[in-house]
Design an enzyme around this catalytic site. Structure first.
Site, PDB file in Angstrom:
ATOM      1  N   THR A  53       0.829  -1.208   0.000  1.00  0.00           N
ATOM      2  CA  THR A  53       0.000   0.000   0.000  1.00  0.00           C
ATOM      3  C   THR A  53       0.862   1.255   0.000  1.00  0.00           C
ATOM      4  OG1 THR A  53      -1.881  -1.091   1.029  1.00  0.00           O
ATOM      5  CG2 THR A  53      -1.718   1.293   1.331  1.00  0.00           C
ATOM      6  N   SER A  75       5.267  -6.683  -2.352  1.00  0.00           N
ATOM      7  CA  SER A  75       4.961  -6.789  -0.927  1.00  0.00           C
ATOM      8  C   SER A  75       5.561  -8.079  -0.383  1.00  0.00           C
ATOM      9  CB  SER A  75       3.447  -6.795  -0.723  1.00  0.00           C
ATOM     10  OG  SER A  75       3.138  -7.064   0.621  1.00  0.00           O
ATOM     11  N   HIS A 114       4.878  -9.919   2.352  1.00  0.00           N
ATOM     12  CA  HIS A 114       4.071 -10.982   2.957  1.00  0.00           C
ATOM     13  C   HIS A 114       3.284 -11.813   1.954  1.00  0.00           C
ATOM     14  CE1 HIS A 114      -0.124  -9.306   3.045  1.00  0.00           C
ATOM     15  NE2 HIS A 114       0.534  -8.177   2.845  1.00  0.00           N
ATOM     16  N   CYS A 173     -21.140  -7.647   3.408  1.00  0.00           N
ATOM     17  CA  CYS A 173     -22.426  -7.095   3.822  1.00  0.00           C
ATOM     18  C   CYS A 173     -22.223  -6.457   5.188  1.00  0.00           C
ATOM     19  CB  CYS A 173     -23.457  -8.206   3.909  1.00  0.00           C
ATOM     20  SG  CYS A 173     -25.041  -7.660   4.519  1.00  0.00           S
TER      21      CYS A 173
END
Lengths: 119, 397
Positions: free
Chosen positions: B74, B207, B209, B333
């Site tokens: 990120t 990344s 991981h 949801c």
């Protein structure tokens, strides 16, 4: 908050799943926003719920609320069933995260709709 | 706790390889110096970081001074997109991206849009892949960045990054000197052989991981000559591109994981693909009304995304979890609102399929027994949920 043992048990072993061919009270409600859906069919004789079945589509709390609801209302009079609240259902499940309370609301709405349709 | 646990969510994160954990543990205890310190302790830490940088660079065919360590994918995506756009704003304020990027790319693009940048989001079609002709039609003289992922994180589809890289080179050669190409390669790194020169990218995100290193470390490849505005300021680390004391143990772990990935990539790929194919064949044979999402050929070998008709993904996920099988769904949801997976929606499928999609992702620790167990659990869970569903057609016998 993690799901309770009661919740997990009902999810793994749903009670009263299906429909009743001789039902005289049926409701099918959909949450208009998330599209979760619950169908309830009841056999009501002399003002008492003799049998209850449900079908559900949606997130796990909706599936579990349907299962627990059918257990709670079986054998109750219509008047007793009408008294059932969202909080009663949440207590019976062992609680739900607040973001999932809409599942209990859909279940109570479907119950009330079915009760008002008793033929 | 279920009797057996099977982890099929290797696209979310991977278990740390014991060899990586051992290297990291040694670094935690023995290499505690600050890599910016001049004394021997600092030099030891600097040497460990440099070794790791060489390994990470080697994994993608880059030079070591083209690697910027970050806290993860990120941050690397933020640094790439914001950093490039801020440094290039004087030349143009148009970005081209795709409709199926990871939120760490789409979110940054949306943020820049609020600040006056124009963003073109290329559609994907039923196969989950952008079309080069759409990209060509979207390119403008003021386009400064194309950011399109290498492999999608939900359905694994491979985007035409080499073709995009060629287009960018051509454009630059014919005068659009300030056009750059970033690709988020978080899902592909360590799973596909990658070479930044063959890809033709200027920025590439990785990344740790996702390739058996721990969380908290990632990297951005920055081609030599590409100008970036640093996003973390207040220090000279990482060639002024990412201020802050280096996470030496994390970086060492990433370096070790990168070396192992480079050495084992072929055997890992064969292993993962064989398990994935075994799984998909069994699902097709034993479960009706399934849709396998995304292109069947141009996709990562370790990942399978399947929609199960008449049931909802989260219900299936929790049912599998109760029996120890860990998977993921792109739909969620919450508070009575449903957010179907934007990636599956972008394929043009109906809402029911978008709600019923599940990602199964395999890794080097999985076995054939894991796959067979997962299939058994899946078959039972799908049957149970379909028996409950008002959408399941009634079979008249």
């Amino acid at each position: 908050m993690p799901y309770s043992p009661v919740f997990k048990d009902h999810l793994a072993h749903p009670r009263n799943a299906g429909e009743l061919p001789n039902a005289n009270a049926i409701a099918d409600e959909t949450n208009p926003i998330c599209c979760d859906r619950l169908r309830l069919s009841l056999v009501v004789k002399e003002g008492r719920i003799e049998a209850a079945r449900y079908l559900a589509y949606g997130c796990p709390p909706t599936l579990v609320c349907g299962s627990v609801l059918t257990e709670l209302i079986s054998g109750k009079t219509i008047e007793e069933a009408k008294q059932l609240t969202r909080a009663d259902l949440l207590n019976a499940i062992g609680g739900l995260p607040s973001r999932k309370h809409h599942a209990a609301a859909l279940a109570i709405e479907t119950l009330n709709s079915a009760l008002s349709s008793v033929a | 706790m279920p009797a057996r646990r099977v982890y099929l969510d290797n696209s979310a994160t991977t278990p740390v390889d014991p060899r990586v954990a051992a290297a990291m543990a040694r670094a935690v205890v023995e290499v505690f110096g600050n890599a910016s310190s001049v004394h021997g302790f600092g030099q030891q830490a600097r040497a460990a970081v440099d070794r790791a940088r060489r390994e990470v660079a080697a994994l993608i065919g880059a030079r070591q001074n083209e690697i910027v360590f970050t806290s993860g994918g990120t941050e690397a995506n933020n640094l790439a997109i914001r950093g490039l756009c801020e440094a290039s704003a004087v030349h143009g304020r148009h970005i081209i991206t795709s409709a199926i990027e990871h939120p760490s790319v789409s979110g940054v693009c949306a943020e820049l849009e609020k600040r006056g940048w124009e963003v073109t989001r290329l559609p994907v079609y039923e196969n989950g892949i952008v079309r080069v002709e759409d990209l060509l039609a979207s390119l403008r003289p003021d386009t400064v960045l194309i950011t399109i992922m290498l492999a999608n994180n939900e359905i694994g589809t491979l985007q035409p990054t080499r073709e995009i890289g060629s287009i960018v080179r051509e454009r630059r050669a014919t005068g659009q000197k300030h056009l750059s190409f970033h690709t988020d390669a978080v899902q592909a790194t360590g799973r596909l052989p990658l070479n930044v020169d063959e890809l033709g990218c200027d920025l590439l995100t990785m990344s740790g991981h996702k390739l058996y290193a721990p969380k908290g470390v990632g990297a951005l490849y920055v081609r030599r000559g590409v100008r970036l505005h640093g996003q973390n300021v207040g220090g000279h680390q990482e060639r002024e591109r990412r201020a802050g004391t280096e996470n030496v143990p994390g970086i060492v772990a990433f370096g070790e994981a990168a070396q192992l990935a480079r050495e084992e990539i072929e055997q890992r790929s064969r292993h993962d693909r064989a398990l994935r194919d075994r799984f998909e064949a069994a699902v097709r044979e034993r479960i009706t009304d399934v849709v396998m999402n995304g292109d069947r050929e141009r996709r990562l070998g370790h990942l399978s995304n399947i929609s199960f008709r008449f049931i909802e993904g989260e219900g299936l996920l929790i049912n599998l979890d109760l029996e120890g099988v860990a998977v993921s769904t792109g739909s969620a949801c919450s508070s009575g609102t449903l957010e179907p997976s934007p990636v599956i929606r972008a394929l043009g499928v109906d809402d029911e399929l978008a709600r019923g999609s599940i990602r199964f992702s395999f890794g080097k620790e999985n076995t054939e027994d894991d796959v067979d167990y997962a299939v058994e659990v899946l078959v039972r869970a799908v049957e149970r949920l379909r028996a409950l569903s008002p959408l399941t057609p009634v079979v008249v016998t």
